[in-house]
Design an enzyme around this catalytic site. Structure first.
Site, PDB file in Angstrom:
ATOM      1  CD1 TRP A 105      -2.646   1.643   0.472  1.00 27.69           C
ATOM      2  CD2 TRP A 105      -1.997   1.891   2.603  1.00 27.69           C
ATOM      3  NE1 TRP A 105      -3.357   2.692   1.011  1.00 27.69           N
ATOM      4  CE2 TRP A 105      -2.971   2.859   2.313  1.00 27.69           C
ATOM      5  CE3 TRP A 105      -1.449   1.859   3.890  1.00 27.69           C
ATOM      6  CZ2 TRP A 105      -3.409   3.792   3.259  1.00 27.69           C
ATOM      7  CZ3 TRP A 105      -1.881   2.779   4.826  1.00 27.69           C
ATOM      8  CH2 TRP A 105      -2.855   3.738   4.511  1.00 27.69           C
ATOM      9  CG  ASP A 109      -2.232  -2.621   7.250  1.00 21.64           C
ATOM     10  OD1 ASP A 109      -3.355  -2.545   7.785  1.00 21.64           O
ATOM     11  OD2 ASP A 109      -1.852  -1.833   6.344  1.00 21.64           O
ATOM     12  CE  LYS A 132     -10.054   0.107   3.025  1.00 19.40           C
ATOM     13  NZ  LYS A 132      -9.537   0.715   1.853  1.00 19.40           N
TER      14      LYS A 132
HETATM   15  N1  KET Z   1      -3.755  -0.619   5.164  1.00 18.41           N
HETATM   16  C1  KET Z   1      -3.992  -1.005   3.900  1.00 18.41           C
HETATM   17  C2  KET Z   1      -3.304  -2.208   3.384  1.00 18.41           C
HETATM   18  C3  KET Z   1      -4.893  -0.277   3.119  1.00 18.41           C
HETATM   19  O1  KET Z   1      -5.125  -0.705   1.894  1.00 18.41           O
HETATM   20  C4  KET Z   1      -5.523   0.874   3.642  1.00 18.41           C
HETATM   21  C5  KET Z   1      -6.417   1.678   2.803  1.00 18.41           C
HETATM   22  C6  KET Z   1      -5.238   1.212   4.970  1.00 18.41           C
HETATM   23  C7  KET Z   1      -4.343   0.448   5.702  1.00 18.41           C
HETATM   24  C8  KET Z   1      -5.821   2.385   5.669  1.00 18.41           C
HETATM   25  O2  KET Z   1      -7.168   2.498   5.689  1.00 18.41           O
HETATM   26  P1  KET Z   1      -7.919   3.418   6.748  1.00 18.41           P
HETATM   27  O3  KET Z   1      -8.961   4.094   5.964  1.00 18.41           O
HETATM   28  O4  KET Z   1      -6.930   4.350   7.365  1.00 18.41           O
HETATM   29  O5  KET Z   1      -8.451   2.468   7.755  1.00 18.41           O
HETATM   30  N2  KET Z   1      -6.433   1.586   1.554  1.00 18.41           N
HETATM   31  C9  KET Z   1      -7.321   2.235   0.585  1.00 18.41           C
HETATM   32  C10 KET Z   1      -7.639   3.661   0.872  1.00 18.41           C
HETATM   33  C11 KET Z   1      -6.455   4.559   1.034  1.00 18.41           C
HETATM   34  O6  KET Z   1      -5.502   4.511   0.245  1.00 18.41           O
HETATM   35  O7  KET Z   1      -6.499   5.352   1.991  1.00 18.41           O
HETATM   36  C12 KET Z   1      -6.753   2.029  -0.827  1.00 18.41           C
HETATM   37  O8  KET Z   1      -5.670   1.457  -0.978  1.00 18.41           O
HETATM   38  O9  KET Z   1      -7.438   2.419  -1.784  1.00 18.41           O
END
Ligand code: KET
Length: 448
Positions: free
Chosen positions: A177, A258, A294
């Site tokens: 990510w 994660d 999610k």
């Molecule tokens: N870890 C991973 C692997 C991840 O894909 C995301 C979010 C997060 C943590 C953080 O999510 P949060 O909303 O802080 O709980 N990924 C998607 C959104 C982004 O980039 O913020 C994405 O990859 O599209």
């Protein structure tokens, strides 16, 4: 090394400077900059005149570009956010119900939460990821703090490690990510990568992974995606996880999981927690960052948790006391609403059941989109082997399309994805699959 560089605060500062310099290499040397000391009244120059425009975020910036597009055909497959068959954002019924209960409860107030957040939420979050019968929980060896979604949990965990752990390097998968390297660098850690994905097989580079972790200095931190690896959709098998565990434990490498997609990979919350539980079952220590963005669709509520599994209850309570010192000057204490929704659902047997059904339906719809896209490409005779679309796991397909093909699809078909060719399957619907298949077909036949 200069002695001043040894303090975590200084390391963070120099990391921040490097980070900012990294985004300013397009600075025009002819730019006239305001001198902050010029100070004569009537100056037209801003004291911020020298500030250069930063590039948009590689993931969230896709949505910015999408929003500006006026074509009715436009399709956003950039950010990992679930959409319904109608292409609409989804608020789960169980979340609506929990919110209604919270609103109707007039005894609820808006006082500050403790620095570590809502106690019920923390207990239930640890149970959700580690399992209801986890010995680590029963032995009080786990400290859990509510943080600002997955990102905030990673950041707090990273900063805790930078202050208190004897190693300062975190190994992250290649690729991962896009925010991981930035979060950990600014937390004060050095970031290195280990091989993870093989573009030729479009699968796991297991040999490369074992070699790289095998040659990492003992005690280093390793970031692992608990399930549904982003962006590749490639996860180790249970047997491979076991080998990774044995290798890491033999070298005292510290796992930092994660977990942003629990329930989204298989549709089953326990199955998706397998990797984490495997590492906790051996009695060793680890960190876990959880996100409810999610799996409960609580993206904008910013609700997540950091758990640190320790060897003893005494260590866990001292660790928690230090986590409070990380959090207090960062944002003082976390917001109450999202965590209250999660706690309401997790502590009620019926609501929990309802959640798992809605979660499974989201996961199933994504799996169904994989099949539909695969079938659509096959029926068009699109050159290439597209079986990875149905093999990959979770929210994303790592298509293998190159940045030129991605740019072509944006320009000609108004389809938006990240430049690495990742598409969010959750943004697709039966209605939009043919449009995407047409675009992929055109991209791979015109631009090889
Ligand atoms: N870890 C991973 C692997 C991840 O894909 C995301 C979010 C997060 C943590 C953080 O999510 P949060 O909303 O802080 O709980 N990924 C998607 C959104 C982004 O980039 O913020 C994405 O990859 O599209």
């Amino acid at each position: 090394m200069h002695s001043w560089a040894a303090s975590p605060a200084d390391r963070r500062l120099s990391a921040l400077i490097r980070h900012l310099e990294g985004s300013s290499n397009s600075m025009d040397s002819d730019t006239i900059t305001a001198s902050p000391t010029s100070g004569f009244s009537g100056s037209r120059n801003s004291v911020f005149e020298h500030v250069v425009r930063a590039p948009e975020d590689p993931i969230l910036g896709v949505t910015v570009a999408y929003n500006k597009d006026t074509s009715p055909l436009k399709l956003n497959l950039g950010v990992g956010a679930y959409r319904t068959e109608e292409g609409k954002p989804l608020v789960l019924n169980v979340v609506r119900r929990a919110e209604q209960m919270l609103v109707n409860n007039s005894s609820r107030v808006k006082e500050y939460l403790p620095i570590v957040g809502l106690a019920d939420f923390n207990k239930l979050s640890a149970k959700l990821i580690l399992g209801a019968d986890s010995p680590a929980i029963q032995e009080n060896r786990v400290t859990t703090v509510q943080c600002l979604s997955g990102t905030g949990s990673l950041r707090v965990g990273g900063e805790f490690l930078a202050r208190h752990y004897h190693q300062r390097t975190i190994y992250i998968p290649q690729p991962t990510w896009g925010n991981h390297p930035k979060v950990f660098t600014l937390a004060g850690l050095s970031v290195k990568t280990f091989r993870y994905y093989d573009p030729v097989t479009r699968g796991l580079d297991f040999q490369g992974l074992l070699e790289d972790l095998g040659s990492a200095p003992s005690g280093e931190i390793v970031l692992l995606h608990a399930c549904a690896h982003n962006p590749t959709g490639v996860d180790p098998t249970p047997q491979q996880w076991e080998q990774i565990r044995q290798l890491m434990r033999s070298k005292a490498l510290l796992p930092f999981f994660d977990s942003a997609y629990q329930g989204f990979a298989s549709g089953n919350l326990d199955a998706d927690a397998h990797s984490v539980r495997l590492f906790v079952a051996d009695g060793g220590e680890c960190l876990v960052a959880q996100s409810y963005a999610k799996n409960m669709g609580l993206y904008g509520e910013r609700v997540g948790a950091l758990s640190i599994v320790c060897k003893s209850a005494d260590v866990a309570s001292r660790v928690e006391s230090q986590l409070k010192l990380v959090i207090r000057p960062m944002y003082s204490n976390p917001p109450i609403h999202g965590a209250s929704i999660v706690a309401t659902i997790l502590k009620d047997r019926n609501m929990y059941q309802e959640w798992t059904i809605e979660l499974k339906a989201m996961a199933d719809r994504i799996i169904n989109m994989r099949q539909q896209l695969f079938d659509a490409l096959r029926s068009r005779g699109t050159p290439g082997d597209w079986s990875h679309i149905i093999k990959q796991i979770g929210m994303f397909t790592f298509t293998g399309l190159n940045s030129e093909q991605v740019a072509f699809m944006r320009k000609e078909y108004h389809i938006y994805m990240t430049s690495d060719g990742r598409i969010s399957m959750a943004g697709l619907s039966s209605r939009t699959v043919p449009h995407l298949a047409d675009a992929i077909h055109a991209a791979v036949t015109r631009l090889v």
